[in-house]
Design an enzyme around this catalytic site. Structure first.
Site, short mmCIF file in Angstrom:
data_model
loop_
_atom_site.label_atom_id
_atom_site.label_comp_id
_atom_site.label_asym_id
_atom_site.label_seq_id
_atom_site.Cartn_x
_atom_site.Cartn_y
_atom_site.Cartn_z
N TYR A 147 39.95 32.89 45.87
CA TYR A 147 38.57 33.26 45.51
C TYR A 147 37.57 32.37 46.26
O TYR A 147 36.67 32.87 46.93
CB TYR A 147 38.40 33.10 44.01
CG TYR A 147 37.03 33.47 43.46
CD1 TYR A 147 36.61 34.80 43.46
CD2 TYR A 147 36.18 32.51 42.92
CE1 TYR A 147 35.37 35.15 42.93
CE2 TYR A 147 34.95 32.85 42.38
CZ TYR A 147 34.54 34.17 42.38
OH TYR A 147 33.32 34.52 41.86
N THR A 171 32.51 20.37 32.29
CA THR A 171 31.22 21.00 31.99
C THR A 171 30.99 22.27 32.82
O THR A 171 31.54 22.43 33.91
CB THR A 171 30.04 20.04 32.27
OG1 THR A 171 29.98 19.79 33.68
CG2 THR A 171 30.18 18.75 31.51
P1 NAD Z 1 33.33 41.99 37.40
O1 NAD Z 1 34.79 41.86 37.59
O2 NAD Z 1 32.83 42.47 36.09
O3 NAD Z 1 32.68 42.90 38.55
C1 NAD Z 1 33.23 43.02 39.82
C2 NAD Z 1 33.32 44.50 40.15
O4 NAD Z 1 33.80 44.65 41.50
C3 NAD Z 1 34.29 45.26 39.26
O5 NAD Z 1 33.67 46.42 38.74
C4 NAD Z 1 35.44 45.63 40.20
O6 NAD Z 1 36.11 46.80 39.82
C5 NAD Z 1 34.72 45.74 41.53
N1 NAD Z 1 35.57 45.57 42.71
C6 NAD Z 1 36.43 44.57 43.00
N2 NAD Z 1 37.02 44.77 44.18
C7 NAD Z 1 36.52 45.93 44.69
C8 NAD Z 1 36.73 46.66 45.88
N3 NAD Z 1 37.59 46.25 46.81
N4 NAD Z 1 36.04 47.80 46.09
C9 NAD Z 1 35.15 48.24 45.15
N5 NAD Z 1 34.91 47.59 43.99
C10 NAD Z 1 35.60 46.45 43.75
O7 NAD Z 1 32.72 40.54 37.73
P2 NAD Z 1 31.23 39.99 37.60
O8 NAD Z 1 31.28 38.82 36.70
O9 NAD Z 1 30.28 41.08 37.30
O10 NAD Z 1 30.99 39.44 39.07
C11 NAD Z 1 30.28 40.19 40.04
C12 NAD Z 1 30.11 39.37 41.31
O11 NAD Z 1 29.41 38.17 41.03
C13 NAD Z 1 31.45 38.96 41.94
O12 NAD Z 1 31.36 39.06 43.34
C14 NAD Z 1 31.60 37.50 41.53
O13 NAD Z 1 32.34 36.78 42.47
C15 NAD Z 1 30.14 37.05 41.46
N6 NAD Z 1 29.99 35.92 40.54
C16 NAD Z 1 30.02 36.11 39.19
C17 NAD Z 1 29.87 35.02 38.34
C18 NAD Z 1 29.87 35.17 36.85
O14 NAD Z 1 29.72 34.18 36.14
N7 NAD Z 1 29.99 36.34 36.29
C19 NAD Z 1 29.73 33.73 38.87
C20 NAD Z 1 29.74 33.58 40.26
C21 NAD Z 1 29.85 34.68 41.08
#
Ligand code: NAD
Ligand code: UDP
Length: 305
Positions: free
Chosen positions: A141, A206
């Site tokens: 990741y 944290t």
């Molecule tokens: P999530 O898993 O709910 O959403 C990710 C979405 O991407 C899912 O719907 C999944 O089905 C889709 N996906 C994955 N691979 C795919 C592909 N190859 N083609 C099409 N769709 C695909 O996660 P989230 O928490 O909503 O995170 C969304 C983004 O934000 C991610 O890129 C994550 O790395 C980033 N992010 C989230 C957080 C957090 O705290 N939630 C923190 C840092 C970064």
């Protein structure tokens, strides 16, 4: 946008529609769910396509913004899908950048505080290069996102694509998956069920938790007013995981106890965003306090657990 059926993606689709834009969401449901898009069904300006963005993407007509949010995001989920996670950060990012270039669109990458790894600088400013173990379980990741950032900068420099990079810190809110294994869903589901809250290690590590509506406001501000350099988006209010577990027990009025479990490998010991850049460039900062946000998220979990 990619990842539109995910937790953050679905909130972002709503916000973009509310701003009067037409939205096409691409998602392969590897970690997202159709239910997340329920409120958008039938809206004339919203379209969904089941697609894997690691493969060639074709979109008809003009496109103003390309947002790349697709990626498994919780440690157990990317641990279960390490190759997919690497591909969506690398090939998926390249494909989405290719789309942005072809359409002369602005591209935005959802990067992460994980690019700082187990940080040796605290709080973390965007200028910190990070402390990442490339071969540990989080490497698929962290390194994919670092490569994604390098891709965005390369398309910006080589092809003059208008790019944005946001580094999202731990975010929570409605539509997080109950079983995605992150601290907030685990603790909330456990507190509601009256099960022990599983705090990993001694719980002194944290995190700083941001409520999703604050994050979404930040994403829109970066799209409109940002530049190509990374911007941290998160809430600087830092808590230990033990404090978080106790706060959730209190908010839920639960009788659950706390049980300690083994600390996962390479689990970052501390994390807090330095949001000076977002404050200065965008006038953005979070508005929802920790307990206020957790109470909203808990309301959602009570309905689905
Ligand atoms: P999530 O898993 O709910 O959403 C990710 C979405 O991407 C899912 O719907 C999944 O089905 C889709 N996906 C994955 N691979 C795919 C592909 N190859 N083609 C099409 N769709 C695909 O996660 P989230 O928490 O909503 O995170 C969304 C983004 O934000 C991610 O890129 C994550 O790395 C980033 N992010 C989230 C957080 C957090 O705290 N939630 C923190 C840092 C970064
Ligand atoms: N964590 C915990 N119990 C759980 C799930 C997570 O103590 O049931 C800890 C985890 O070890 C980490 C912190 O909570 O130190 C945040 O974990 P999460 O998976 O939410 O996010 P990330 O590690 O990616 O910041």
């Amino acid at each position: 946008m990619s990842g539109g059926a995910g937790f953050i993606g679905s909130h972002l689709c709503e916000a973009l529609l509310n701003k009067g834009m037409r939205v096409l969401a691409l998602d392969n449901f590897i970690t997202g769910a159709p239910a997340n898009l329920k409120s958008l069904e039938g809206k004339p300006d919203f379209d969904f396509r089941k697609a894997n963005v690691n493969e060639r993407i074709q979109v008809e007509g003009d496109v103003r913004y390309v947002l790349h949010f697709a990626s498994p995001a919780s440690p157990p989920q990317y641990d279960a899908n390490p190759i997919h996670t690497l591909k969506v950060g690398t090939l998926g990012t390249m494909n989405m950048l290719g789309l942005a270039r072809a359409k002369s669109a602005t591209f935005l990458l959802a990067s992460t505080s994980e690019v700082y790894g187990d940080p040796l600088v605290h709080p973390q400013p965007e200028t910190y290069w990070g402390n990442v173990n490339p071969i540990g379980p989080r490497g698929c990741y962290d390194e994919a996102k670092r490569c994604a950032e390098a891709f965005a900068m390369a398309y910006h420099r080589a092809h003059q694509v208008d790019t944005r990079i946001i580094r999202i810190f731990n975010t929570h809110g409605p539509r997080m998956q109950v079983s995605d294994g992150r601290a907030v869903p685990n603790f909330m589901a456990q507190a509601i069920r009256g099960e022990p809250l599983t705090v990993y290690g001694d719980g002194s590590q944290t995190r700083s938790l941001c409520y999703v509506s604050d994050l979404v406001r930040g994403v829109l501000a970066v799209l409109e007013q940002g530049d190509e350099l990374p911007v941290n988006l998160g809430n600087p209010h830092e808590v230990t995981m033990l404090q978080l577990a106790k706060t959730i027990i209190d908010l839920a009025g639960s009788k659950s106890v706390i049980e300690h479990r083994e600390l996962p490998v390479d689990d970052p010991k501390q994390r807090q965003p330095d949001i000076s850049r977002a404050r200065n460039m965008l006038g953005w900062e979070p508005r929802i306090g920790l307990e206020e946000g957790l109470a909203k998220t808990l309301e959602y979990f009570r309905a689905v657990v």
